[in-house]
Structure formats: C-alpha cells, structure tokens
Write an enzyme that holds these catalytic residues in place. Structure first.
Site, PDB file in Angstrom:
ATOM      1  N   ALA A 111      50.508 113.640  43.073  1.00 56.27           N
ATOM      2  CA  ALA A 111      50.503 114.906  42.337  1.00 56.27           C
ATOM      3  C   ALA A 111      49.185 115.654  42.475  1.00 56.27           C
ATOM      4  O   ALA A 111      49.162 116.858  42.790  1.00 56.27           O
ATOM      5  CB  ALA A 111      50.815 114.646  40.862  1.00 56.27           C
ATOM      6  N   GLU A 112      48.080 114.974  42.231  1.00 58.78           N
ATOM      7  CA  GLU A 112      46.789 115.653  42.267  1.00 58.78           C
ATOM      8  C   GLU A 112      46.399 116.037  43.687  1.00 58.78           C
ATOM      9  O   GLU A 112      45.783 117.090  43.904  1.00 58.78           O
ATOM     10  CB  GLU A 112      45.709 114.765  41.653  1.00 58.78           C
ATOM     11  CG  GLU A 112      45.946 114.417  40.188  1.00 58.78           C
ATOM     12  CD  GLU A 112      46.816 113.182  39.992  1.00 58.78           C
ATOM     13  OE1 GLU A 112      46.969 112.749  38.852  1.00 58.78           O
ATOM     14  OE2 GLU A 112      47.348 112.655  41.003  1.00 58.78           O
ATOM     15  N   ASN A 136      48.522 116.885  45.989  1.00 55.36           N
ATOM     16  CA  ASN A 136      49.326 118.078  46.295  1.00 55.36           C
ATOM     17  C   ASN A 136      48.655 119.343  45.765  1.00 55.36           C
ATOM     18  O   ASN A 136      48.591 120.371  46.452  1.00 55.36           O
ATOM     19  CB  ASN A 136      50.712 117.955  45.663  1.00 55.36           C
ATOM     20  CG  ASN A 136      51.534 116.832  46.253  1.00 55.36           C
ATOM     21  OD1 ASN A 136      51.285 116.380  47.361  1.00 55.36           O
ATOM     22  ND2 ASN A 136      52.520 116.376  45.507  1.00 55.36           N
ATOM     23  N   TYR A 159      58.630 103.779  44.489  1.00 61.52           N
ATOM     24  CA  TYR A 159      57.189 103.575  44.604  1.00 61.52           C
ATOM     25  C   TYR A 159      56.848 102.118  44.918  1.00 61.52           C
ATOM     26  O   TYR A 159      57.445 101.199  44.362  1.00 61.52           O
ATOM     27  CB  TYR A 159      56.492 103.970  43.298  1.00 61.52           C
ATOM     28  CG  TYR A 159      56.529 105.447  43.005  1.00 61.52           C
ATOM     29  CD1 TYR A 159      55.576 106.301  43.540  1.00 61.52           C
ATOM     30  CD2 TYR A 159      57.509 105.994  42.184  1.00 61.52           C
ATOM     31  CE1 TYR A 159      55.592 107.662  43.267  1.00 61.52           C
ATOM     32  CE2 TYR A 159      57.542 107.352  41.906  1.00 61.52           C
ATOM     33  CZ  TYR A 159      56.581 108.178  42.450  1.00 61.52           C
ATOM     34  OH  TYR A 159      56.610 109.518  42.181  1.00 61.52           O
ATOM     35  N   LYS A 217      56.822 124.924  32.400  1.00 60.56           N
ATOM     36  CA  LYS A 217      57.591 125.009  33.643  1.00 60.56           C
ATOM     37  C   LYS A 217      59.069 124.851  33.311  1.00 60.56           C
ATOM     38  O   LYS A 217      59.460 123.897  32.638  1.00 60.56           O
ATOM     39  CB  LYS A 217      57.149 123.912  34.618  1.00 60.56           C
ATOM     40  CG  LYS A 217      55.711 124.027  35.066  1.00 60.56           C
ATOM     41  CD  LYS A 217      55.326 122.922  36.039  1.00 60.56           C
ATOM     42  CE  LYS A 217      55.219 121.571  35.358  1.00 60.56           C
ATOM     43  NZ  LYS A 217      54.684 120.516  36.263  1.00 60.56           N
ATOM     44  N   ALA A 270      57.509 120.818  43.731  1.00 62.27           N
ATOM     45  CA  ALA A 270      57.519 122.209  43.265  1.00 62.27           C
ATOM     46  C   ALA A 270      56.604 122.413  42.063  1.00 62.27           C
ATOM     47  O   ALA A 270      55.915 123.429  41.952  1.00 62.27           O
ATOM     48  CB  ALA A 270      58.946 122.630  42.918  1.00 62.27           C
ATOM     49  N   ASP A 324      53.868 120.695  41.283  1.00 61.81           N
ATOM     50  CA  ASP A 324      52.475 120.672  41.739  1.00 61.81           C
ATOM     51  C   ASP A 324      52.116 121.978  42.434  1.00 61.81           C
ATOM     52  O   ASP A 324      51.012 122.506  42.266  1.00 61.81           O
ATOM     53  CB  ASP A 324      52.257 119.506  42.702  1.00 61.81           C
ATOM     54  CG  ASP A 324      52.558 118.157  42.075  1.00 61.81           C
ATOM     55  OD1 ASP A 324      52.394 118.013  40.849  1.00 61.81           O
ATOM     56  OD2 ASP A 324      52.986 117.245  42.811  1.00 61.81           O
ATOM     57  N   ASP A 332      56.227 117.476  50.059  1.00 58.20           N
ATOM     58  CA  ASP A 332      55.548 117.806  48.803  1.00 58.20           C
ATOM     59  C   ASP A 332      54.653 119.028  48.938  1.00 58.20           C
ATOM     60  O   ASP A 332      54.582 119.864  48.044  1.00 58.20           O
ATOM     61  CB  ASP A 332      54.675 116.621  48.365  1.00 58.20           C
ATOM     62  CG  ASP A 332      55.478 115.504  47.742  1.00 58.20           C
ATOM     63  OD1 ASP A 332      56.634 115.314  48.138  1.00 58.20           O
ATOM     64  OD2 ASP A 332      54.940 114.809  46.860  1.00 58.20           O
TER      65      ASP A 332
END
Length: 315
Positions: A33-34, A36, A101, A225, A255, A257, A293
C-alpha cells in the site's frame, strides 16, 4: 529533498495469468500500500522517501530497483536477513480478485522504530507530509512501534500526518484494530477511510457522528472513499463530494492507494478541497482502468487524458 516520507511493507507480487490451481504463467512485480502511494506521488513530480525492509534475495532487489526506477528515495530501505514477502493475485473474473499473502517471518515484519528514526535522520529538513496506513501496525509489535515513532517525529517536526485506515481484517482482530487505529486517527491531520473502515476510527455512531468526532479531536480533514460512487471530504468549513470518473474497470486492486496519491499531491500543491478530490478520483480511475497496483498510474502531464474522447491518439 523528500516532501513525503512513508513506511511499510513492500513485497514482491505475482499476478497469475489464469486460475492458479490450473498452473500457467505469472507476471512478477512489486506491491504494498505505502509503496503504491510513494510511486504515485513520485510520478506526479513529488519527492518521496520510503522506509522499510526487504530480504537479501532477488525479490528484494526487484523491490529496491523498482522503487528507485520510479523516483522513490530508498536510502531508508534496509536489507534484512529474512526473506522478502510475496503476495499472489488471481483475477478470478473481471472485478473479482483473490489475494494470497506469504509474509510470515518476512523482512517487512521486521520494521522498527529505529528504521524510522534513521529515515528521518537522512533528511536535512523534515518532510511536509508523513503517510502511514493501518496495514503496517497490523504486521506486529515492531511495525506498530515504527508507525507510532514516525507519527511522533512528524508531529514534533511540524509535518502533516496522513492516515489511510486501509484495514486488513485477516491480520488482526477488530477490537485490536479499532483500538490502534482510533489512537492513530486522532493524531493525524488527514484521515482517509472507506465507508466500511470509518467505524474503526472512533467510539461509535454513524458516519456523521464519527466524522464530527475526528474533527473535534483535531483532525483537519476526513476523506471517505466510496468506490464506484466517488469520494467525499469533510472539514470544519465544508463538505464536498465528487463522483468517480467513468472508466472501463479492468482491475480494482490499488485504486484506493492511487486515490490517496492523487489527493496528497493536491495537498502538497496547495489545491482547494474540490481540486484535491478531483485529482484523487482521477488517479484512482487510472488505476482501475489498468492492470496492476501502480503500473497504470499517471504522470502529471497525463492527468487530463481521461478527458479525451474514445479513440483519441496522443501524438
């Protein structure tokens, strides 16, 4: 100089060409996430530094090389003896993706407060924004302490703190998530959450009550969001909503991120709330319209491409 510092788990990513149980090929890339958000901000022309850990393996080399190639500073990306984590995506049908994962005992989970302190020490002046998510503190005590240390350092340096709740229910219990995320949210300047995630940032009530509670605690803006319905921002002065940009959805992963990258870009550029939302829904639309991503995220010069009619050729 880094306008933004972010930290978290950057992983190798395998995107299967078809159903995994049938075998076949897969595309190797990078996810997290970060990471991205960092790539999205860098493509929009902002200086970004990423703090984290990868393994002493080829997948770790891929993560480091990809971030560096995208313009993200990796001086605070440490190599750890543990292996680089892996995430596997299987697009079972259009709009539905399975995510698996493989992160247990991986390098990303070794992130600590010391890593964050080293990351801040690399910069002669503090960043303007610290971006954190709810994914990292869910990885374990060390990563949770890293996020807390980052927020403490950012606030003491006068940087704005952005928290994207980004809840991962498989990583921790709802009660632990609520306790941790509520404590983080009241220390943030910008809180970003989906409609489903917002209850994890407060003591209870509906959306209006939760947002009001965050603003009363000192949060300057709450961004909600809403997926295909767009996004909203609430401050003490105004409430705004923008619908999503109409695109043909190809891959929804990333999306959120992408939206955060666009929104924070607007914050860094000093845009008003409506323009920040507009940039966020635009970058989110780019992500949805492309596989991957972050691979389809726009540069600053490409932000207007969604306004072109179908069949346009950019020459």
């Amino acid at each position: 100089m880094s306008e933004v510092v972010t930290l978290g788990e950057a992983m190798a990513c395998l995107r299967a060409d078809g159903p995994i149980n049938l075998g076949g090929g897969a595309h190797i890339s990078v996810a997290g996430a970060e990471a991205n958000v960092a790539i999205g901000l860098a493509r929009l022309g902002h200086g970004v530094s990423f703090a984290g850990a990868v393994g002493p393996d080829r997948l770790g080399d891929l993560v480091r090389r990809t971030l560096r190639a995208e313009g993200v500073a990796v001086g605070a990306l440490r190599t750890d003896p543990a292996p680089t984590g892996i995430v596997v995506f299987e697009q079972r049908m259009t709009g539905v993706t399975r995510v698996d994962y493989h992160r247990r005992a991986s390098a990303g989970g070794t992130l600590s407060a010391g890593d964050v302190e080293s990351a801040f020490a690399l910069h002669p002046s503090p960043p303007r924004v610290l971006h954190v998510t709810g994914v990292t503190p869910a990885l374990g005590p060390g990563p949770a302490q890293a996020v807390q240390a980052a927020v403490r350092l950012a606030r003491s340096a006068g940087a704005r703190v952005c928290l994207d709740v980004n809840h991962r229910a498989r990583l921790w219990s709802e009660s632990t998530a609520r306790r941790t995320l509520t404590a983080l949210a009241v220390q943030a300047d910008i809180v970003v959450a989906s409609e489903e995630e917002l209850p994890l940032t407060g003591a209870g009530g509906g959306e209006a009550e939760l947002v009001a509670g965050l603003l009363a605690a000192g949060v300057s803006e709450v961004v909600v969001k809403r997926g295909a319905a767009g996004a909203s921002v609430v401050t003490t002065r105004e409430t705004l909503h923008l619908p999503a940009r109409p695109v043909t959805a190809v891959d929804p992963i990333g999306a959120g991120d992408a939206f955060v990258a666009g929104y924070l870009s607007g914050v860094l550029d000093g845009l008003p709330a409506a323009a920040r939302l507009a940039r966020g829904v635009t970058t989110g639309a780019f992500a949805v319209a492309c596989h991957g991503d972050w691979e389809g995220l726009p540069t600053r010069s490409e932000l207007d491409m969604l306004d072109l009619p179908d069949g346009s050729a950019v020459r």
